[in-house]
Scaffold this active site. Structure first.
Site, PDB file in Angstrom:
ATOM      1  N   ARG A  61      -4.605  -3.015   4.780  1.00 36.75           N
ATOM      2  CA  ARG A  61      -3.609  -2.417   3.889  1.00 36.75           C
ATOM      3  C   ARG A  61      -2.433  -3.366   3.662  1.00 36.75           C
ATOM      4  NH1 ARG A  61       0.466   2.207   4.809  1.00 36.75           N
ATOM      5  NH2 ARG A  61       0.895   2.910   2.693  1.00 36.75           N
ATOM      6  N   HIS A  65      -0.967  -4.635   0.105  1.00 36.04           N
ATOM      7  CA  HIS A  65       0.439  -4.516  -0.300  1.00 36.04           C
ATOM      8  C   HIS A  65       1.034  -5.882  -0.621  1.00 36.04           C
ATOM      9  CE1 HIS A  65       1.698  -0.240   1.077  1.00 36.04           C
ATOM     10  NE2 HIS A  65       0.461  -0.253   0.643  1.00 36.04           N
ATOM     11  N   ASN A  93       6.101   1.207   2.428  1.00 37.64           N
ATOM     12  CA  ASN A  93       5.787   0.254   3.483  1.00 37.64           C
ATOM     13  C   ASN A  93       6.196   0.760   4.848  1.00 37.64           C
ATOM     14  OD1 ASN A  93       4.779  -1.519   1.649  1.00 37.64           O
ATOM     15  ND2 ASN A  93       6.643  -2.743   1.502  1.00 37.64           N
TER      16      ASN A  93
HETATM   17  C1  HEM Z   1      -5.871   2.801  -5.384  1.00 40.38           C
HETATM   18  C2  HEM Z   1      -4.647   3.013  -5.006  1.00 40.38           C
HETATM   19  C3  HEM Z   1      -4.258   3.253  -3.586  1.00 40.38           C
HETATM   20  C4  HEM Z   1      -3.427   4.223  -3.156  1.00 40.38           C
HETATM   21  C5  HEM Z   1      -2.701   5.242  -4.001  1.00 40.38           C
HETATM   22  C6  HEM Z   1      -3.352   4.115  -1.722  1.00 40.38           C
HETATM   23  C7  HEM Z   1      -2.566   4.929  -0.925  1.00 40.38           C
HETATM   24  C8  HEM Z   1      -2.609   4.940   0.454  1.00 40.38           C
HETATM   25  C9  HEM Z   1      -1.850   5.816   1.290  1.00 40.38           C
HETATM   26  C10 HEM Z   1      -0.836   6.850   0.809  1.00 40.38           C
HETATM   27  C11 HEM Z   1      -2.194   5.572   2.566  1.00 40.38           C
HETATM   28  C12 HEM Z   1      -1.692   6.294   3.824  1.00 40.38           C
HETATM   29  C13 HEM Z   1      -0.547   5.560   4.469  1.00 40.38           C
HETATM   30  C14 HEM Z   1       0.041   6.391   5.576  1.00 40.38           C
HETATM   31  O1  HEM Z   1       0.256   7.590   5.377  1.00 40.38           O
HETATM   32  O2  HEM Z   1       0.328   5.825   6.653  1.00 40.38           O
HETATM   33  C15 HEM Z   1      -3.175   4.529   2.546  1.00 40.38           C
HETATM   34  C16 HEM Z   1      -3.784   4.006   3.645  1.00 40.38           C
HETATM   35  C17 HEM Z   1      -4.612   2.911   3.619  1.00 40.38           C
HETATM   36  N1  HEM Z   1      -4.948   2.166   2.512  1.00 40.38           N
HETATM   37 FE1  HEM Z   1      -4.611   2.672   0.600  1.00 40.38          FE
HETATM   38  N2  HEM Z   1      -4.138   3.102  -1.314  1.00 40.38           N
HETATM   39  C18 HEM Z   1      -4.719   2.534  -2.413  1.00 40.38           C
HETATM   40  C19 HEM Z   1      -5.548   1.427  -2.433  1.00 40.38           C
HETATM   41  C20 HEM Z   1      -5.877   0.687  -1.323  1.00 40.38           C
HETATM   42  C21 HEM Z   1      -6.498  -0.611  -1.364  1.00 40.38           C
HETATM   43  C22 HEM Z   1      -6.843  -1.382  -2.626  1.00 40.38           C
HETATM   44  C23 HEM Z   1      -6.681  -0.983  -0.072  1.00 40.38           C
HETATM   45  C24 HEM Z   1      -7.266  -2.259   0.472  1.00 40.38           C
HETATM   46  C25 HEM Z   1      -8.138  -2.996  -0.142  1.00 40.38           C
HETATM   47  C26 HEM Z   1      -6.189   0.091   0.764  1.00 40.38           C
HETATM   48  C27 HEM Z   1      -6.263   0.132   2.125  1.00 40.38           C
HETATM   49  C28 HEM Z   1      -5.760   1.148   2.914  1.00 40.38           C
HETATM   50  C29 HEM Z   1      -5.998   1.251   4.345  1.00 40.38           C
HETATM   51  C30 HEM Z   1      -6.896   0.348   5.180  1.00 40.38           C
HETATM   52  C31 HEM Z   1      -5.265   2.352   4.794  1.00 40.38           C
HETATM   53  C32 HEM Z   1      -5.161   2.881   6.228  1.00 40.38           C
HETATM   54  C33 HEM Z   1      -3.902   2.349   6.878  1.00 40.38           C
HETATM   55  C34 HEM Z   1      -3.708   2.820   8.299  1.00 40.38           C
HETATM   56  O3  HEM Z   1      -4.657   3.249   8.945  1.00 40.38           O
HETATM   57  O4  HEM Z   1      -2.570   2.746   8.759  1.00 40.38           O
HETATM   58  N3  HEM Z   1      -5.681   1.074  -0.032  1.00 40.38           N
HETATM   59  N4  HEM Z   1      -3.402   4.148   1.249  1.00 40.38           N
END
Ligand code: HEM
Ligand code: NAG
Ligand code: NAG
Ligand code: NAG
Ligand code: NAG
Ligand code: NAG
Ligand code: NAG
Ligand code: NAG
Ligand code: NAG
Length: 323
Positions: A61, A65, A93
């Site tokens: 993630r 970002h 973030n």
């Molecule tokens: C398409 C639009 C995207 C949105 C709206 C989005 C939104 C989010 C949100 C809101 C979270 C939760 C964060 C939290 O509450 O701590 C999250 C987690 C995550 N996102 Fe996305 N994301 C998107 C695309 C992506 C992309 C492109 C990747 C990587 C290639 C990605 C990888 C991740 C990962 C690995 C997590 C888990 C993080 C953790 O376990 O702390 N996301 N995302």
């Protein structure tokens, strides 16, 4: 005869054009300048993943970002200063984590090859190596040669990172602004096969979807009932929920069958089913081999978004501050 020569001339011209247009990242950029870099990054990353199995999700993630704000230039790694709030302190973030791992890898590399390897490349490689830890091979190729930026602004993170409540149109626009396609959007959303989400990123879907105390009808009601046992109120911003229930530490294609059962956690996940073309891609990516192949290609494209190369930017000495 004449044709043959012009064909050759054309081919030479064409290959120049391709080189000029293509990103100037290369395979193993540090082959001569820091041959140990790749091994140091891999070893340190694997050590940390063993100690902390949630790290792959964090680094993946973080790399996303980084790339979506000013390109993959390591700007996400910079600390705020007295007169500047950096990306890492912007609201989206808030939950980023793993900066210390990147800083430690950087220190180890600086000890061998000072001022040679960029923080942006370290992050791209560490994210790949962390996700690949469960496999015997790298899950995607990371080209290198990125340089580090010197600017990091929280306002730019807020403006460029897609939000969990984004609808299809907003997602497409956001990805297009980074030169990424609908296909990249659906493929890269599969990253949500690992990691967690905080309740407040989706609890409006459980408790107040349209402002009438209602639930999002596009969310599986069995799953919604389960989520309500975890997230007890709209204001809960501390509880975390696995995005891929049961296998949130396994990088696989489960995201897609879950999505088809209406178990995408965020509105942005569910949004992928609001349009025929993207629904078709979701259906294809249920096939794990297909997902892995496509993910590798889309990560390569994401890793090349708005990069700094050549003599642009700098090679930071410490990833959290500019030189
Ligand atoms: C398409 C639009 C995207 C949105 C709206 C989005 C939104 C989010 C949100 C809101 C979270 C939760 C964060 C939290 O509450 O701590 C999250 C987690 C995550 N996102 Fe996305 N994301 C998107 C695309 C992506 C992309 C492109 C990747 C990587 C290639 C990605 C990888 C991740 C990962 C690995 C997590 C888990 C993080 C953790 O376990 O702390 N996301 N995302
Ligand atoms: C990385 O780890 C391998 C095996 O554990 C070891 O043989 C190698 O020397 C290490 N390389 C570096 C650069 O730390
Ligand atoms: C950046 O901030 C982190 C967390 O506050 C801190 O541990 C680190 O030492 C800072 N980096 C520098 C170079 O001061
Ligand atoms: C921000 O603060 C640094 C010192 O911490 C200073 O060198 C720099 O000129 C300041 N920049 C602006 C735009 O005020
Ligand atoms: C998506 O969200 C934007 C901004 O809130 C809104 O203007 C637009 O109408 C929405 N599009 C759809 C298809 O819901
Ligand atoms: C639900 O949303 C409406 C409209 O935005 C708001 O007036 C109401 O206070 C919200 N309910 C709760 C429990 O937050
Ligand atoms: C969570 O909500 C509480 C109470 O509304 C607030 O004080 C706190 O700053 C919030 N924390 C985060 C991480 O957003
Ligand atoms: C909702 O989830 C249940 C199992 O958790 C599943 O059997 C059902 O098919 C899902 N509903 C829809 C509409 O996909
Ligand atoms: C913990 C932390 O760094 N919080 C910051 C998140 O971003 C907001 C808005 O930029 C800041 O006000 C917080 O201090």
């Amino acid at each position: 005869m004449k044709n043959k020569y012009s064909l050759v001339a054309c081919m030479i011209l064409l290959s120049f054009l391709l080189v000029c247009q293509g990103s100037s990242l290369t395979k193993d950029f540090y082959r001569h300048s820091c041959p140990q870099a790749a091994d140091i990054i891999k070893n340190k990353t694997l050590q940390h993943v063993t100690a902390n199995p949630v790290l792959p999700a964090k680094l993946l993630r973080m790399h996303f970002h980084d790339c979506f704000v000013r390109g993959c230039d390591g700007s996400v790694l910079l600390n705020s200063t007295a007169n500047n709030t950096a990306e890492k302190d912007a609201i989206p973030n808030l939950t980023l984590f793993g900066f210390d791992v990147i800083d430690e890898i950087k220190d180890a590399i600086e000890a061998k090859c000072p001022k040679t390897v960029s923080c942006a490349d370290i992050l791209a490689l560490a994210a790949r190596d962390a996700v690949s830890a469960q496999f015997d091979k790298p899950m995607w190729e990371v080209l290198t040669g990125r340089r580090d930026g010197t600017v990091s602004k929280s306002s730019e993170a807020l403006a460029n990172i897609p939000g969990p409540n984004f609808n299809f149109t907003q997602l497409i626009q956001n990805f297009a602004s980074k030169g990424l396609t609908l296909h990249d959007l659906v493929v890269l959303s599969g990253a949500h096969t690992i990691g967690i989400g905080h309740c407040n990123a989706f609890s409006n879907r459980l408790y107040n979807f349209t402002g009438k105390g209602d639930q999002d009808p596009s969310l599986n009601s069995t799953y919604a009932a389960f989520l309500k046992t975890k997230c007890k109120s709209l204001s809960d911003n501390t509880t975390r929920v696995e995005m891929d229930p049961g296998s949130s530490r396994t990088f696989d294609s489960d995201y897609y069958p879950n999505l088809l059962q209406k178990k995408g956690l965020f509105q942005s996940d569910a949004a992928l089913l609001t349009q025929d073309q993207s629904t078709g891609i979701v259906e294809e990516l249920v096939n794990q081999n297909k997902f892995f192949t496509e993910f590798a290609q889309s990560m390569k494209r994401m890793g090349a978004v708005d990069i700094l190369t050549g003599s642009a930017g700098e090679i930071r000495i410490k990833c959290s501050i500019v030189n």
